[in-house]
Design a protein around this motif. Structure first.
Motif, PDB file in Angstrom:
ATOM      1  N   LYS A  15      -4.178  -1.521 -60.148  1.00 20.73           N
ATOM      2  CA  LYS A  15      -2.974  -1.255 -60.203  1.00 20.73           C
ATOM      3  C   LYS A  15      -2.307  -2.620 -60.617  1.00 20.73           C
ATOM      4  CE  LYS A  15       0.061  -0.537 -56.063  1.00 20.73           C
ATOM      5  NZ  LYS A  15      -0.085  -0.767 -54.821  1.00 20.73           N
ATOM      6  N   LYS A  16      -2.706  -3.961 -60.319  1.00 23.80           N
ATOM      7  CA  LYS A  16      -1.891  -4.795 -61.423  1.00 23.80           C
ATOM      8  C   LYS A  16      -1.125  -4.306 -62.790  1.00 23.80           C
ATOM      9  CE  LYS A  16      -1.893  -8.499 -58.064  1.00 23.80           C
ATOM     10  NZ  LYS A  16      -2.409 -10.010 -57.597  1.00 23.80           N
ATOM     11  N   GLU A  34       1.032  -2.185 -64.115  1.00 18.00           N
ATOM     12  CA  GLU A  34       2.340  -2.698 -63.652  1.00 18.00           C
ATOM     13  C   GLU A  34       2.775  -3.266 -64.706  1.00 18.00           C
ATOM     14  OE1 GLU A  34       2.140  -4.911 -59.979  1.00 18.00           O
ATOM     15  OE2 GLU A  34       2.099  -3.093 -58.707  1.00 18.00           O
TER      16      GLU A  34
END
Length: 67
Positions: A62-63, A66
């Motif tokens: 997820k990071k 981003e």
């Protein structure tokens, strides 16, 4: 997978550990049903570790998306 589902699976594995601990005969842990209970405890611990690794990899993924 959903985070809630993973937490439920971890709690189920912890419940299996608690149940298998009650089956272990601590005076003779490597005889009869105690061996099966110890294998069940080890398998549940492995499942918990794998689920925690999976949760961590999802956080990293997820990071990375981003950025």
């Amino acid at each position: 997978m959903n985070k809630t589902f993973i937490i439920i699976l971890i709690l189920l594995a912890m419940g299996l550990i608690a149940y298998n601990v009650t089956l272990v005969d601590f005076s003779n842990p490597f005889q009869g049903d105690s061996t099966i209970a110890l294998i069940g405890i080890a398998a549940s611990l492995c499942a918990i570790v794998l689920l925690l690794i999976f949760m961590t990899s999802k956080k990293i993924d997820k990071k990375m998306k981003e950025d």
